[in-house]
Motif scaffolding. Structure first.
Motif, PDB file in Angstrom:
ATOM      1  N   MET A   1       0.851  -1.200   0.000  1.00 47.39           N
ATOM      2  CA  MET A   1       0.000   0.000   0.000  1.00 47.39           C
ATOM      3  C   MET A   1       0.885   1.248   0.000  1.00 47.39           C
ATOM      4  O   MET A   1       1.884   1.303   0.708  1.00 47.39           O
ATOM      5  N   ARG A   2       0.489   2.244  -0.836  1.00 49.40           N
ATOM      6  CA  ARG A   2       1.259   3.488  -0.907  1.00 49.40           C
ATOM      7  C   ARG A   2       0.396   4.648  -0.412  1.00 49.40           C
ATOM      8  O   ARG A   2      -0.803   4.717  -0.693  1.00 49.40           O
ATOM      9  N   VAL A   3       1.041   5.568   0.303  1.00 50.58           N
ATOM     10  CA  VAL A   3       0.308   6.716   0.835  1.00 50.58           C
ATOM     11  C   VAL A   3      -0.255   7.565  -0.298  1.00 50.58           C
ATOM     12  O   VAL A   3      -1.367   8.094  -0.199  1.00 50.58           O
ATOM     13  N   VAL A   4       0.491   7.704  -1.380  1.00 51.35           N
ATOM     14  CA  VAL A   4       0.026   8.552  -2.485  1.00 51.35           C
ATOM     15  C   VAL A   4      -1.287   8.022  -3.061  1.00 51.35           C
ATOM     16  O   VAL A   4      -2.157   8.799  -3.494  1.00 51.35           O
ATOM     17  N   ASP A   5      -1.479   6.708  -3.036  1.00 49.12           N
ATOM     18  CA  ASP A   5      -2.745   6.145  -3.532  1.00 49.12           C
ATOM     19  C   ASP A   5      -3.899   6.494  -2.581  1.00 49.12           C
ATOM     20  O   ASP A   5      -5.026   6.739  -3.030  1.00 49.12           O
ATOM     21  N   VAL A   6      -3.602   6.503  -1.274  1.00 52.14           N
ATOM     22  CA  VAL A   6      -4.624   6.883  -0.284  1.00 52.14           C
ATOM     23  C   VAL A   6      -4.981   8.360  -0.469  1.00 52.14           C
ATOM     24  O   VAL A   6      -6.160   8.736  -0.429  1.00 52.14           O
ATOM     25  N   ILE A   7      -3.977   9.193  -0.709  1.00 52.68           N
ATOM     26  CA  ILE A   7      -4.209  10.625  -0.931  1.00 52.68           C
ATOM     27  C   ILE A   7      -5.078  10.828  -2.170  1.00 52.68           C
ATOM     28  O   ILE A   7      -6.070  11.574  -2.143  1.00 52.68           O
ATOM     29  N   ASN A   8      -4.719  10.160  -3.248  1.00 52.17           N
ATOM     30  CA  ASN A   8      -5.481  10.311  -4.499  1.00 52.17           C
ATOM     31  C   ASN A   8      -6.921   9.825  -4.355  1.00 52.17           C
ATOM     32  O   ASN A   8      -7.846  10.406  -4.925  1.00 52.17           O
ATOM     33  N   LYS A   9      -7.106   8.789  -3.591  1.00 52.06           N
ATOM     34  CA  LYS A   9      -8.459   8.250  -3.370  1.00 52.06           C
ATOM     35  C   LYS A   9      -9.320   9.267  -2.626  1.00 52.06           C
ATOM     36  O   LYS A   9     -10.464   9.534  -3.001  1.00 52.06           O
ATOM     37  N   LYS A  10      -8.770   9.826  -1.552  1.00 54.88           N
ATOM     38  CA  LYS A  10      -9.541  10.812  -0.774  1.00 54.88           C
ATOM     39  C   LYS A  10      -9.678  12.127  -1.530  1.00 54.88           C
ATOM     40  O   LYS A  10     -10.695  12.827  -1.416  1.00 54.88           O
ATOM     41  N   LYS A  11      -8.708  12.448  -2.342  1.00 59.97           N
ATOM     42  CA  LYS A  11      -8.735  13.694  -3.105  1.00 59.97           C
ATOM     43  C   LYS A  11      -9.963  13.784  -4.010  1.00 59.97           C
ATOM     44  O   LYS A  11     -10.514  14.866  -4.232  1.00 59.97           O
ATOM     45  N   VAL A  12     -10.414  12.643  -4.502  1.00 62.70           N
ATOM     46  CA  VAL A  12     -11.593  12.633  -5.380  1.00 62.70           C
ATOM     47  C   VAL A  12     -12.864  12.245  -4.619  1.00 62.70           C
ATOM     48  O   VAL A  12     -13.902  11.948  -5.221  1.00 62.70           O
ATOM     49  N   GLY A  13     -12.770  12.210  -3.290  1.00 65.49           N
ATOM     50  CA  GLY A  13     -13.976  12.039  -2.484  1.00 65.49           C
ATOM     51  C   GLY A  13     -14.387  10.616  -2.190  1.00 65.49           C
ATOM     52  O   GLY A  13     -15.504  10.377  -1.717  1.00 65.49           O
ATOM     53  N   GLN A  37       3.207  14.262   3.273  1.00 66.68           N
ATOM     54  CA  GLN A  37       2.161  13.385   2.740  1.00 66.68           C
ATOM     55  C   GLN A  37       0.921  13.377   3.640  1.00 66.68           C
ATOM     56  O   GLN A  37      -0.209  13.377   3.147  1.00 66.68           O
ATOM     57  N   ILE A  38       1.131  13.390   4.953  1.00 66.69           N
ATOM     58  CA  ILE A  38      -0.019  13.463   5.867  1.00 66.69           C
ATOM     59  C   ILE A  38      -0.712  14.812   5.720  1.00 66.69           C
ATOM     60  O   ILE A  38      -1.948  14.897   5.747  1.00 66.69           O
ATOM     61  N   ALA A  39       0.064  15.879   5.523  1.00 69.19           N
ATOM     62  CA  ALA A  39      -0.526  17.207   5.315  1.00 69.19           C
ATOM     63  C   ALA A  39      -1.401  17.211   4.068  1.00 69.19           C
ATOM     64  O   ALA A  39      -2.507  17.771   4.071  1.00 69.19           O
ATOM     65  N   ALA A  40      -0.909  16.575   3.003  1.00 69.31           N
ATOM     66  CA  ALA A  40      -1.689  16.499   1.760  1.00 69.31           C
ATOM     67  C   ALA A  40      -2.966  15.682   1.970  1.00 69.31           C
ATOM     68  O   ALA A  40      -4.048  16.051   1.488  1.00 69.31           O
ATOM     69  N   LEU A  41      -2.849  14.588   2.689  1.00 64.98           N
ATOM     70  CA  LEU A  41      -4.011  13.738   2.960  1.00 64.98           C
ATOM     71  C   LEU A  41      -5.044  14.489   3.801  1.00 64.98           C
ATOM     72  O   LEU A  41      -6.245  14.451   3.520  1.00 64.98           O
ATOM     73  N   TYR A  42      -4.577  15.205   4.841  1.00 66.81           N
ATOM     74  CA  TYR A  42      -5.511  15.911   5.721  1.00 66.81           C
ATOM     75  C   TYR A  42      -6.160  17.099   5.018  1.00 66.81           C
ATOM     76  O   TYR A  42      -7.295  17.460   5.324  1.00 66.81           O
ATOM     77  N   MET A  43      -5.457  17.694   4.075  1.00 72.47           N
ATOM     78  CA  MET A  43      -6.091  18.755   3.287  1.00 72.47           C
ATOM     79  C   MET A  43      -7.175  18.158   2.381  1.00 72.47           C
ATOM     80  O   MET A  43      -8.244  18.762   2.183  1.00 72.47           O
ATOM     81  N   SER A  44      -6.949  16.961   1.882  1.00 76.14           N
ATOM     82  CA  SER A  44      -7.976  16.267   1.083  1.00 76.14           C
ATOM     83  C   SER A  44      -9.191  15.961   1.951  1.00 76.14           C
ATOM     84  O   SER A  44     -10.340  16.126   1.519  1.00 76.14           O
ATOM     85  N   ILE A  45      -8.940  15.529   3.211  1.00 76.87           N
ATOM     86  CA  ILE A  45     -10.040  15.261   4.148  1.00 76.87           C
ATOM     87  C   ILE A  45     -10.775  16.557   4.467  1.00 76.87           C
ATOM     88  O   ILE A  45     -12.013  16.584   4.561  1.00 76.87           O
ATOM     89  N   TYR A  46     -10.028  17.646   4.610  1.00 75.03           N
ATOM     90  CA  TYR A  46     -10.628  18.952   4.903  1.00 75.03           C
ATOM     91  C   TYR A  46     -11.665  19.321   3.837  1.00 75.03           C
ATOM     92  O   TYR A  46     -12.762  19.777   4.156  1.00 75.03           O
ATOM     93  N   PHE A  47     -11.319  19.107   2.570  1.00 80.93           N
ATOM     94  CA  PHE A  47     -12.225  19.493   1.481  1.00 80.93           C
ATOM     95  C   PHE A  47     -13.272  18.432   1.158  1.00 80.93           C
ATOM     96  O   PHE A  47     -14.399  18.764   0.785  1.00 80.93           O
TER      97      PHE A  47
END
Length: 430
Positions: A1-13, A37-47
């Protein structure tokens, strides 16, 4: 599992799985996933937000990142209470002896303050000799024998929350309902409570400024509690002016004594009795609001509540003489009377502004390493709805500083007609 894939998944909702959430939380705590990477993920969660299942899984991931407190050695249903924070908020110190007087165990883990005034632990440490560092065994023994105990939060409780909160603070993602709710509830779950009553503050002195935001947060936290099999009730209470008349540490202890003596201000007495009533109901021992509220009033009127406060102070090493002799609490050397520069009805007291004044006097911390002056604080002589004449005393500043520069008068707004009364309890969410 890669963090970037988790970020991309949440980024699109898209919703994250329990496995994905555990992966990034554990990876961050272990230092395997970088801040950015956590900052990017949490910003995705924020939106994009999170659904109820995701929020519950994030809460448990925080809980599982460190120690949990096993309170199974305490008899009965353990009820905890949490406030989202306000100015002059000494409600925990009022409800602990009050609820314990009903035979309901109160096992409270509290924190220190960072900001305008001290937290519950700081206020208690203003009492000479009071100990907030207890072993788990001593903590449990105190609750079983006396029905109540308070201890400071352990360093290893929900470390993931501590790490991610520090990151959120500098990346603009603090004000995300899913992240706030999971942060608060993870600490309550890890602390071992069976039932949780939440005091969600709303207004100028609260984190949530609007009633709509406060309702969203309250509903989210209650839903987390339900998902994790904890009976949870949230009460949305007003923080558009400081609670009671005292803001600080030692002076707030004096006001706790007043409330439990039946001489407290209307706003804090109303809020404290409401929260204590729902704590009793959450325990399962009581069921009806009106009759429980009436019994708690009788506990105060009979003097039992004040005796229980005296017991509470004694069992944790404090000097119980402060109940009868509040002068034994820390006293500031300077008491500066602030007089009104106009006449009229007070229509608003900016709670946050008063809190910042208290901090500048020494009652709070700008950074966590700062020490607190327990004697510093503000006494409000007038509240919203009171009429004041020009040059009449408005408040008193207590400090050990020789020179101060505050603009306390800027916190007050006046008008010619009497304002509508403030509603202290806005809503109850179950």
């Amino acid at each position: 599992m890669r963090v970037v894939d988790v970020i991309n998944k949440k980024k699109v909702g898209k919703a994250l799985t329990q496995e994905e959430i555990e992966f990034f939380v554990q990876g961050y705590v272990k230092g395997e996933i970088p801040d950015y990477q956590i900052a990017a993920l949490y910003m995705s969660i924020y939106f994009q937000g999170m659904n109820d299942e995701e929020i519950a899984n994030l809460t448990m991931a925080y809980v599982n990142s460190g120690e949990t407190i096993d309170l199974s050695g305490i008899e009965g249903v353990k009820v905890d209470k949490h406030s989202t924070g306000g100015v002059g908020d000494k409600i925990s110190l009022i409800v602990i002896p009050l609820v314990a007087s009903l035979g309901i165990p109160v096992a409270k883990m509290s924190g220190r303050g960072l900001g305008h005034t001290g937290g519950t632990i700081d206020k208690l440490e203003a009492i000479p000799g009071f100990k907030t560092t207890l072993s788990t065994e001593q903590f449990i023994a105190n609750v079983n024998k006396h029905g109540m105990a308070v201890v400071g939060q352990t360093a290893n409780l929900t470390p993931a929350d501590k790490l991610t909160y520090a990151l959120r603070d500098v990346t603009g993602t603090v004000d995300s309902i899913p992240l706030i709710a999971s942060s608060i509830m993870s600490k309550k779950i890890a602390s071992g409570a069976d039932a949780i009553v939440l005091d969600v503050k709303v207004g100028s002195g609260a984190f949530m400024k609007s009633l709509e935001e406060a309702k969203r947060l309250a509903k989210c936290m209650v839903q987390i509690g339900k998902a994790l099999n904890r009976r949870t009730i949230a009460i949305i209470t007003d923080m558009n002016q400081p609670l009671g008349h005292e803001v600080g540490n030692a002076n707030e202890i004096r006001e706790v004594i007043d409330v439990l003596s039946g001489k407290g201000a209307e706003d804090e007495t109303t809020v404290a009795l409401t929260i204590a009533t729902y704590m009793a109901i959450a325990s399962g021992k009581y069921h009806d609001f009106q009759s429980t509220h009436a019994e708690l009033l009788q506990v105060i009127e009979s003097g039992r509540a004040l005796e229980k406060l005296k017991d509470f102070i004694s069992i944790q090493g404090g000097n119980p003489q402060i109940i009868d002799e509040p002068s034994k609490l820390p006293q500031a050397k300077n008491h500066i009377e602030i007089r009104s520069n106009q006449s009229g009805y007070i229509s608003r007291i900016d709670a946050e502004h008063i809190g910042l004044v208290a901090m500048l006097l020494g009652a709070g911390r700008k950074k966590k390493e700062d020490s607190i002056d327990y004697a510093a604080g503000v006494t409000l002589l007038k509240k919203v709805g009171d009429y004041i004449h020009i040059n009449e005393p408005l408040c008193i500043l207590h400090t050990n500083l020789d020179t101060i520069e505050t603009k306390v008068l800027e916190a007050y707004v006046f008008q010619d007609s009497k304002p509508d009364p403030i509603e202290y309890i806005h809503e109850v969410v179950k």
